[in-house]
Design an enzyme around this catalytic site. Structure first.
Site, PDB file in Angstrom:
ATOM      1  N   ASP A 276       1.618   0.696   6.073  1.00  0.00           N
ATOM      2  CA  ASP A 276       0.881  -0.577   6.065  1.00  0.00           C
ATOM      3  C   ASP A 276       1.424  -1.469   4.957  1.00  0.00           C
ATOM      4  OD1 ASP A 276      -1.291  -2.300   6.980  1.00  0.00           O
ATOM      5  OD2 ASP A 276      -2.198  -1.905   5.025  1.00  0.00           O
TER       6      ASP A 276
ATOM      7  N   GLU B  11       7.767  -6.293   0.832  1.00  0.00           N
ATOM      8  CA  GLU B  11       6.906  -6.990   1.798  1.00  0.00           C
ATOM      9  C   GLU B  11       6.588  -8.421   1.405  1.00  0.00           C
ATOM     10  OE1 GLU B  11       3.313  -4.480   1.530  1.00  0.00           O
ATOM     11  OE2 GLU B  11       2.260  -6.208   0.705  1.00  0.00           O
TER      12      GLU B  11
ATOM     13  N   HIS C 221       0.195  -4.906   5.963  1.00  0.00           N
ATOM     14  CA  HIS C 221      -0.840  -4.900   4.917  1.00  0.00           C
ATOM     15  C   HIS C 221      -2.184  -5.345   5.505  1.00  0.00           C
ATOM     16  CE1 HIS C 221      -0.940  -4.714   0.324  1.00  0.00           C
ATOM     17  NE2 HIS C 221      -2.161  -4.515   0.765  1.00  0.00           N
TER      18      HIS C 221
ATOM     19  N   ARG D 171       0.665   1.089  -1.726  1.00  0.00           N
ATOM     20  CA  ARG D 171       1.564   0.028  -2.186  1.00  0.00           C
ATOM     21  C   ARG D 171       2.991   0.410  -1.777  1.00  0.00           C
ATOM     22  NH1 ARG D 171      -2.163  -2.729  -2.402  1.00  0.00           N
ATOM     23  NH2 ARG D 171      -3.001  -3.967  -4.118  1.00  0.00           N
TER      24      ARG D 171
HETATM   25  P1  NAD Z   1      -9.026   4.161  -7.098  1.00  0.00           P
HETATM   26  O1  NAD Z   1      -8.751   3.596  -8.445  1.00  0.00           O
HETATM   27  O2  NAD Z   1     -10.438   4.449  -6.714  1.00  0.00           O
HETATM   28  O3  NAD Z   1      -8.209   5.536  -6.915  1.00  0.00           O
HETATM   29  C1  NAD Z   1      -6.890   5.689  -7.325  1.00  0.00           C
HETATM   30  C2  NAD Z   1      -6.689   7.141  -7.705  1.00  0.00           C
HETATM   31  O4  NAD Z   1      -5.310   7.316  -8.047  1.00  0.00           O
HETATM   32  C3  NAD Z   1      -7.520   7.560  -8.925  1.00  0.00           C
HETATM   33  O5  NAD Z   1      -8.225   8.750  -8.655  1.00  0.00           O
HETATM   34  C4  NAD Z   1      -6.485   7.769 -10.011  1.00  0.00           C
HETATM   35  O6  NAD Z   1      -6.834   8.795 -10.940  1.00  0.00           O
HETATM   36  C5  NAD Z   1      -5.271   8.152  -9.192  1.00  0.00           C
HETATM   37  N1  NAD Z   1      -4.019   8.017  -9.922  1.00  0.00           N
HETATM   38  C6  NAD Z   1      -3.716   7.177 -10.937  1.00  0.00           C
HETATM   39  N2  NAD Z   1      -2.452   7.408 -11.378  1.00  0.00           N
HETATM   40  C7  NAD Z   1      -1.979   8.421 -10.618  1.00  0.00           C
HETATM   41  C8  NAD Z   1      -0.751   9.128 -10.605  1.00  0.00           C
HETATM   42  N3  NAD Z   1       0.228   8.837 -11.473  1.00  0.00           N
HETATM   43  N4  NAD Z   1      -0.591  10.107  -9.704  1.00  0.00           N
HETATM   44  C9  NAD Z   1      -1.586  10.431  -8.834  1.00  0.00           C
HETATM   45  N5  NAD Z   1      -2.789   9.810  -8.812  1.00  0.00           N
HETATM   46  C10 NAD Z   1      -2.964   8.809  -9.697  1.00  0.00           C
HETATM   47  O7  NAD Z   1      -8.336   3.184  -6.070  1.00  0.00           O
HETATM   48  P2  NAD Z   1      -8.641   3.039  -4.507  1.00  0.00           P
HETATM   49  O8  NAD Z   1      -9.692   2.007  -4.304  1.00  0.00           O
HETATM   50  O9  NAD Z   1      -8.812   4.377  -3.912  1.00  0.00           O
HETATM   51  O10 NAD Z   1      -7.264   2.406  -3.999  1.00  0.00           O
HETATM   52  C11 NAD Z   1      -6.062   3.152  -4.004  1.00  0.00           C
HETATM   53  C12 NAD Z   1      -4.896   2.214  -3.740  1.00  0.00           C
HETATM   54  O11 NAD Z   1      -4.994   1.700  -2.415  1.00  0.00           O
HETATM   55  C13 NAD Z   1      -4.901   0.960  -4.631  1.00  0.00           C
HETATM   56  O12 NAD Z   1      -4.206   1.212  -5.837  1.00  0.00           O
HETATM   57  C14 NAD Z   1      -4.193  -0.059  -3.793  1.00  0.00           C
HETATM   58  O13 NAD Z   1      -2.829  -0.063  -4.177  1.00  0.00           O
HETATM   59  C15 NAD Z   1      -4.293   0.471  -2.364  1.00  0.00           C
HETATM   60  N6  NAD Z   1      -5.034  -0.427  -1.471  1.00  0.00           N
HETATM   61  C16 NAD Z   1      -4.419  -0.835  -0.316  1.00  0.00           C
HETATM   62  C17 NAD Z   1      -5.091  -1.672   0.565  1.00  0.00           C
HETATM   63  C18 NAD Z   1      -4.473  -2.134   1.868  1.00  0.00           C
HETATM   64  O14 NAD Z   1      -4.969  -3.072   2.513  1.00  0.00           O
HETATM   65  N7  NAD Z   1      -3.403  -1.519   2.345  1.00  0.00           N
HETATM   66  C19 NAD Z   1      -6.386  -2.107   0.260  1.00  0.00           C
HETATM   67  C20 NAD Z   1      -6.993  -1.653  -0.914  1.00  0.00           C
HETATM   68  C21 NAD Z   1      -6.302  -0.821  -1.782  1.00  0.00           C
END
Ligand code: NAD
Length: 344
Positions: free
Chosen positions: A258, A263, A295, A234
């Protein structure tokens, strides 16, 4: 059922139409984003389907509830654009917790390799029959240390990819996964150590108050000279002005983004031929060692199909039973997947 689908793009429609038809859901596609000005379009619908840059704030939640639109189906995993606290008891917020972690993790590695092996430069040079290698020297990933912040679904896949390249992994997560660290090639460390020792830092955590600007002037100061910053998570995880300063001072060796803090007014749209008002983004894009995609990391055929399938199932389940395992609830300490399904 009728669902108002905001911020619709041509690539959304085939899979949503297919799954919608199979499940008795009619999606009405609106090109516009959901905003306070466009919320009236949802009148007469059973729910709205929204994406990462649609707004679901207090005003919009109130208006949706007044109109009897009780389902807010996010067709994404992140929910930082929803006022979850305010939504509690007014609308059901459903999401797609996982659709293809591979799509995002593979895109992250694609950006990294493109950047450090100068593929973006080579592509343009050779099209112009310029076969010079001057300025093209990269570095091996093998033996380098990658710091991964957030070891959930995407972070784990990215770590696996990095291990395939023979990289050392330093991981940080608010909730570390005991099965992940092997004490050798993967170690959980505190953020400070991750900043100090990583050659490359990749962000895979959600955007929360805690993670806002996790990459800022202070953290960049702790980093190695030449650090590569990868953000496919994000935008506001990175203070874009601090990143730009880091690139200008040569502290940051490269950045692959990305996502971008501001954005929402730009990404997913064609602004070629326009004057870009955002000086920070324009300057970042002008840098030879910065790669920006808009994105796009989620955009694979597999992910699009999974997103449409889960979103549609979420809506059907909620409408039929009043419960959905992918409902998000605010439970005092923040939003989380609802375990009871009875949070409305
Ligand atoms: P997920 O929930 O499986 O994993 C997120 C991880 O972050 C978890 O292990 C959680 O414990 C950890 N976390 C929470 N708070 C934290 C903190 N303060 N410090 C460090 N770690 C922390 O999510 P995911 O499916 O792996 O997705 C991760 C991120 O990717 C999403 O939050 C989303 O913002 C982003 N995303 C981007 C795209 C894209 O197209 N660019 C697509 C999907 C997801």
């Amino acid at each position: 059922m009728k669902i108002a689908f905001f911020d619709a793009k041509p690539y959304d429609k085939p899979s949503f139409d297919a799954y919608g038809a199979q499940n008795g859901i009619q999606y009405k596609y609106f090109d516009t984003k959901l905003t306070e000005d466009t919320v009236e379009l949802a009148h007469g619908y059973d729910g709205v389907c929204v994406f990462v840059n649609d707004t679901v704030n207090d005003v919009i939640i109130d208006r949706l509830a007044e109109m009897g639109v009780t389902i807010v189906a996010l067709r994404c995993a992140g929910f930082n654009n929803v006022d979850m606290k305010y939504a509690f008891g007014k609308v059901h917020v459903l999401r797609v917790p996982a659709y293809s972690p591979y799509a995002v993790a593979e895109h992250t590695m694609a950006l990294l390799l493109t950047s450090i092996r100068r593929i973006h430069k080579a592509y343009i040079r050779t099209r112009d029959f310029n076969f010079s290698l001057a300025g093209m020297t990269g570095f091996d990933l093998h033996g380098k240390t990658v710091g991964v912040i957030g070891t959930g679904k995407i972070g784990r896949v990215f770590i696996n990819i990095c291990r395939g390249f023979g990289m050392q992994v330093l991981a940080y997560d608010k909730f570390p996964a005991p099965d992940l660290a092997d004490g050798e090639s993967i170690r959980y460390v505190e953020l400070d150590e991750l900043f100090r020792k990583s050659d490359i830092i990749s962000l895979h955590c959600p955007l929360t108050e805690e993670t806002y600007h996790v990459i800022d002037e202070q953290s960049l100061n702790k980093c190695k000279k030449g650090v590569v910053i990868l953000n496919t998570s994000r935008g506001a995880l990175v203070d874009a002005e601090a990143l730009l300063a880091g690139i200008k001072s040569r502290k940051v060796g490269a950045a692959c983004l990305d996502v971008y803090e501001e954005e929402s007014d730009l990404f997913f749209e064609d602004y070629s031929g326009h004057i870009l008002d955002d000086d920070v983004l324009a300057r970042l894009i002008s840098m030879p060692n910065v790669i920006v995609t808009s994105h796009q990391a989620f955009l694979t055929e597999e992910a699009l199909s999974n997103i449409a399938q889960t979103t549609t199932q979420n809506i059907v389940q909620m409408a039929r039973t009043g419960e959905c395992p992918n409902e998000l609830c605010y439970r005092g300490d923040g939003a989380a997947d609802c375990k009871s399904g009875k949070c409305f």
